[in-house]
Motif scaffolding. Structure first.
Motif, mmCIF file in Angstrom:
data_model
loop_
_atom_site.group_PDB
_atom_site.id
_atom_site.type_symbol
_atom_site.label_atom_id
_atom_site.label_comp_id
_atom_site.label_asym_id
_atom_site.label_seq_id
_atom_site.Cartn_x
_atom_site.Cartn_y
_atom_site.Cartn_z
ATOM 1 N N LEU A 129 0.812 -1.217 0.000
ATOM 2 C CA LEU A 129 0.000 0.000 0.000
ATOM 3 C C LEU A 129 0.846 1.269 0.000
ATOM 4 C CD1 LEU A 129 -2.812 1.359 0.150
ATOM 5 C CD2 LEU A 129 -2.527 1.347 2.637
ATOM 6 N N PHE A 130 1.832 1.358 0.879
ATOM 7 C CA PHE A 130 2.608 2.597 0.987
ATOM 8 C C PHE A 130 3.442 2.851 -0.266
ATOM 9 C CE2 PHE A 130 1.936 1.342 5.476
ATOM 10 C CZ PHE A 130 1.056 2.360 5.771
ATOM 11 N N GLU A 131 3.910 1.784 -0.889
ATOM 12 C CA GLU A 131 4.627 1.921 -2.154
ATOM 13 C C GLU A 131 3.701 2.469 -3.237
ATOM 14 O OE1 GLU A 131 6.969 -0.956 -5.378
ATOM 15 O OE2 GLU A 131 6.441 -1.765 -3.405
ATOM 16 N N LEU A 132 2.480 1.969 -3.283
ATOM 17 C CA LEU A 132 1.512 2.437 -4.288
ATOM 18 C C LEU A 132 1.059 3.872 -4.009
ATOM 19 C CD1 LEU A 132 -0.622 -0.791 -4.739
ATOM 20 C CD2 LEU A 132 1.048 0.183 -6.346
ATOM 21 N N ILE A 133 0.881 4.206 -2.733
ATOM 22 C CA ILE A 133 0.503 5.584 -2.400
ATOM 23 C C ILE A 133 1.599 6.538 -2.837
ATOM 24 C CG2 ILE A 133 0.143 7.209 -0.492
ATOM 25 C CD1 ILE A 133 -1.251 4.868 1.001
ATOM 26 N N LYS A 134 2.837 6.216 -2.529
ATOM 27 C CA LYS A 134 3.958 7.082 -2.907
ATOM 28 C C LYS A 134 4.043 7.222 -4.420
ATOM 29 C CE LYS A 134 8.751 8.214 -2.061
ATOM 30 N NZ LYS A 134 8.523 9.431 -2.777
ATOM 31 N N PHE A 135 3.855 6.108 -5.118
ATOM 32 C CA PHE A 135 3.885 6.129 -6.576
ATOM 33 C C PHE A 135 2.796 7.060 -7.110
ATOM 34 C CE2 PHE A 135 3.061 4.437 -10.835
ATOM 35 C CZ PHE A 135 4.357 4.373 -11.342
ATOM 36 N N ALA A 136 1.586 6.922 -6.585
ATOM 37 C CA ALA A 136 0.469 7.760 -7.029
ATOM 38 C C ALA A 136 0.710 9.223 -6.668
ATOM 39 C CB ALA A 136 -0.837 7.266 -6.407
ATOM 40 N N ALA A 137 1.215 9.468 -5.465
ATOM 41 C CA ALA A 137 1.496 10.851 -5.036
ATOM 42 C C ALA A 137 2.563 11.479 -5.912
ATOM 43 C CB ALA A 137 1.916 10.872 -3.561
ATOM 44 N N ASP A 138 3.593 10.706 -6.248
ATOM 45 C CA ASP A 138 4.663 11.215 -7.125
ATOM 46 C C ASP A 138 4.147 11.540 -8.529
ATOM 47 O OD1 ASP A 138 6.462 11.024 -5.033
ATOM 48 O OD2 ASP A 138 7.428 9.184 -5.767
ATOM 49 N N LEU A 139 3.056 10.882 -8.923
ATOM 50 C CA LEU A 139 2.431 11.181 -10.221
ATOM 51 C C LEU A 139 1.512 12.408 -10.142
ATOM 52 C CD1 LEU A 139 1.512 7.584 -11.481
ATOM 53 C CD2 LEU A 139 3.300 9.088 -12.385
ATOM 54 N N GLY A 140 1.351 12.951 -8.939
ATOM 55 C CA GLY A 140 0.533 14.143 -8.775
ATOM 56 C C GLY A 140 -0.904 13.881 -8.381
ATOM 57 N N PHE A 141 -1.234 12.637 -8.038
ATOM 58 C CA PHE A 141 -2.580 12.327 -7.597
ATOM 59 C C PHE A 141 -2.773 12.743 -6.144
ATOM 60 C CE2 PHE A 141 -2.241 8.924 -10.906
ATOM 61 C CZ PHE A 141 -3.331 9.305 -11.671
ATOM 62 N N THR A 142 -3.982 13.157 -5.808
ATOM 63 C CA THR A 142 -4.409 13.258 -4.425
ATOM 64 C C THR A 142 -4.748 11.830 -3.999
ATOM 65 O OG1 THR A 142 -5.318 15.460 -4.777
ATOM 66 C CG2 THR A 142 -6.182 14.220 -2.912
ATOM 67 N N THR A 143 -4.330 11.436 -2.792
ATOM 68 C CA THR A 143 -4.526 10.045 -2.376
ATOM 69 C C THR A 143 -5.268 9.988 -1.042
ATOM 70 O OG1 THR A 143 -2.322 10.091 -1.391
ATOM 71 C CG2 THR A 143 -2.521 9.150 -3.605
ATOM 72 N N THR A 144 -6.191 9.032 -0.943
ATOM 73 C CA THR A 144 -7.021 8.880 0.248
ATOM 74 C C THR A 144 -7.094 7.416 0.651
ATOM 75 O OG1 THR A 144 -8.388 10.760 -0.387
ATOM 76 C CG2 THR A 144 -9.331 9.252 1.216
ATOM 77 N N VAL A 145 -7.070 7.172 1.962
ATOM 78 C CA VAL A 145 -7.291 5.837 2.512
ATOM 79 C C VAL A 145 -8.390 5.940 3.561
ATOM 80 C CG1 VAL A 145 -6.307 4.036 4.004
ATOM 81 C CG2 VAL A 145 -4.965 4.923 2.098
ATOM 82 N N ALA A 146 -9.361 5.034 3.481
ATOM 83 C CA ALA A 146 -10.360 4.886 4.531
ATOM 84 C C ALA A 146 -9.901 3.737 5.421
ATOM 85 C CB ALA A 146 -11.730 4.578 3.930
ATOM 86 N N SER A 147 -10.004 3.936 6.734
ATOM 87 C CA SER A 147 -9.500 2.925 7.670
ATOM 88 C C SER A 147 -10.363 2.881 8.915
ATOM 89 C CB SER A 147 -8.047 3.258 8.062
ATOM 90 O OG SER A 147 -7.587 2.397 9.075
ATOM 91 N N ASN A 148 -10.423 1.698 9.523
ATOM 92 C CA ASN A 148 -11.083 1.604 10.827
ATOM 93 C C ASN A 148 -10.157 2.082 11.940
ATOM 94 O OD1 ASN A 148 -9.327 -0.550 11.438
ATOM 95 N ND2 ASN A 148 -10.847 -2.090 10.932
ATOM 96 N N GLY A 149 -8.910 2.388 11.617
ATOM 97 C CA GLY A 149 -7.958 2.949 12.559
ATOM 98 C C GLY A 149 -7.242 1.940 13.430
ATOM 99 N N PHE A 150 -7.662 0.703 13.406
ATOM 100 C CA PHE A 150 -7.122 -0.299 14.327
ATOM 101 C C PHE A 150 -5.628 -0.544 14.119
ATOM 102 C CE2 PHE A 150 -6.441 -4.522 16.132
ATOM 103 C CZ PHE A 150 -7.060 -4.377 17.362
ATOM 104 N N LEU A 151 -5.170 -0.488 12.889
ATOM 105 C CA LEU A 151 -3.767 -0.806 12.585
ATOM 106 C C LEU A 151 -2.833 0.399 12.646
ATOM 107 C CD1 LEU A 151 -4.336 -3.233 9.575
ATOM 108 C CD2 LEU A 151 -3.857 -3.827 11.968
ATOM 109 N N ILE A 152 -3.368 1.584 12.913
ATOM 110 C CA ILE A 152 -2.527 2.785 12.880
ATOM 111 C C ILE A 152 -1.890 3.012 14.255
ATOM 112 C CG2 ILE A 152 -2.409 5.257 12.407
ATOM 113 C CD1 ILE A 152 -4.815 4.890 10.543
ATOM 114 N N ASN A 153 -0.680 2.500 14.376
ATOM 115 C CA ASN A 153 0.130 2.783 15.556
ATOM 116 C C ASN A 153 1.147 3.849 15.156
ATOM 117 O OD1 ASN A 153 2.125 1.439 14.073
ATOM 118 N ND2 ASN A 153 1.803 -0.488 15.158
ATOM 119 N N GLU A 154 2.113 4.130 16.011
ATOM 120 C CA GLU A 154 3.070 5.198 15.714
ATOM 121 C C GLU A 154 3.903 4.888 14.471
ATOM 122 O OE1 GLU A 154 5.873 8.359 18.084
ATOM 123 O OE2 GLU A 154 5.050 6.634 19.163
#
Length: 193
Positions: free
Chosen positions: A42-67
């Motif tokens: 996922l993070f590789e694809l987000i970076k790739f999309a961001a580098d292409l100039g896309f706005t990027t969004t992820v929907a999450s339940n938040g459970f996996l987001i630690n520091e």
């Protein structure tokens, strides 16, 4: 699922390149599907999309987001995270999500995401309006409106649970999900407007 039917990282990158060829200016790519943060690349694809100039969004339940995940999110260049939060009441949110402690994980995720946010990063909340959450809808809205870390809240109407069928209209079979008091729902919608 059959791994052959899931696009590879390179196939997704090729798709993003082709999408960039046919889109102009700011164009949003939403990474979703179940819990997007479970996707290994996922993070590789987000970076790739961001580098292409896309706005990027992820929907999450938040459970996996630690520091550590919050740092990866920031480094990926992700534009926006939308976190599911149905109630300020931890017991109600956890019971609706089926996992004890998920409410606390969402609150912690907001802290971590804010700590590592880059300049234009947006944190949003998505909440479902249903019978059980109805009494707390305005409190949740006010909480978001007064928290400078969070940009917006999205509300969704309750819908038929996935993978269910019924001879009755679904809102009758799952009547515990459906708001019962029309005056209350109208009052709350008017307050939100």
């Amino acid at each position: 699922k059959d791994k052959k039917s899931i696009p590879s990282t390179e196939q997704w990158k090729k798709f993003l390149l082709q999408l960039r060829e046919i889109t102009d200016g700011p164009f949003e790519v939403d990474f979703g599907g179940g819990e997007a943060l479970m996707k290994e690349d996922l993070f590789e694809l987000i970076k790739f999309a961001a580098d292409l100039g896309f706005t990027t969004t992820v929907a999450s339940n938040g459970f996996l987001i630690n520091e550590a995940v919050a740092k990866k999110i920031s480094q990926s260049g992700l534009t926006k995270v939308i976190l599911s939060l149905d109630s300020l009441d931890p017991d109600l949110h956890d019971s609706m999500r089926g996992v004890k402690g998920v409410h606390k994980r969402v609150i912690n995720a907001i802290e971590y995401l804010d700590k590592y946010r880059h300049k234009d990063f947006i944190i949003g909340i998505c909440s479902i309006i249903m019978g059980k959450t109805l009494p707390g809808v305005i409190d949740l809205y006010n909480w978001v409106a007064n928290d400078d870390r969070i940009k917006h809240i999205l509300y969704m109407a309750v819908m038929q649970p996935n993978n269910t069928s019924t001879d009755l209209p679904w809102y009758e079979k799952f009547s515990d999900l459906w708001p019962q008091d029309n005056k209350q729902i109208n009052f709350i919608i008017d307050q939100l407007i």
